[in-house]
Motif scaffolding. Structure first.
Motif, PDB file in Angstrom:
ATOM      1  N   THR A  14       5.009  -1.129   6.381  1.00 36.27           N
ATOM      2  CA  THR A  14       3.838  -1.261   7.236  1.00 36.27           C
ATOM      3  C   THR A  14       3.449   0.073   7.864  1.00 36.27           C
ATOM      4  N   ASP A  33      -3.869  -3.229  10.227  1.00 39.34           N
ATOM      5  CA  ASP A  33      -3.658  -4.325   9.284  1.00 39.34           C
ATOM      6  C   ASP A  33      -4.403  -5.579   9.722  1.00 39.34           C
ATOM      7  N   HIS A  48      -9.482   0.713   4.903  1.00 41.13           N
ATOM      8  CA  HIS A  48      -8.333   1.130   4.100  1.00 41.13           C
ATOM      9  C   HIS A  48      -8.487   2.583   3.636  1.00 41.13           C
TER      10      HIS A  48
END
Length: 121
Positions: A14, A33, A48
């Protein structure tokens, strides 16, 4: 098969987008996220690509532009909602902003999901 799922969601995976990561807090990555998850596909792809390390020279001026635009909240095009987006973009490159901005955006996202859930009932 289920044994491999926790490996995919490990804290190291992550944090793949963080630069200068001290390993102490990943709230900024959770905020990004969550924002990608809650956004439409087109916006999610833009978020992104902005998280990429090569996009730093786009991310900083864009973050500053969002923060400046948030001061014109009274205009129909700009709004106060641009402030957290600008802070989120700048926090990707400024280590001292990562934790507070990440927590703020996670809190705002949590409130948004709860509010949206109330209206769907």
């Amino acid at each position: 098969m289920e044994g491999s799922l926790p490996a995919l969601a490990s804290p190291a995976s992550t944090r793949r987008y963080s630069m200068l990561d001290d390993g102490k807090d990943d709230s900024l990555d959770r905020a990004f996220d969550g924002l990608e998850h809650e956004s439409p596909d087109r916006i999610s792809r833009a978020i992104h690509s902005l998280r990429d390390q090569k996009a730093r020279w786009i991310r900083l001026p864009l973050g500053i532009a969002f923060i400046v635009a948030s001061f014109f909240w009274f205009l129909p095009v700009a709004g106060i909602e641009m402030l957290p987006i600008g802070l989120l973009l700048i926090a990707q490159d400024v280590p001292c902003l990562r934790r507070p901005v990440g927590r703020m955006v996670c809190w705002l996202e949590h409130k948004w999901v709860r509010l949206r859930g109330r209206f769907r009932r």
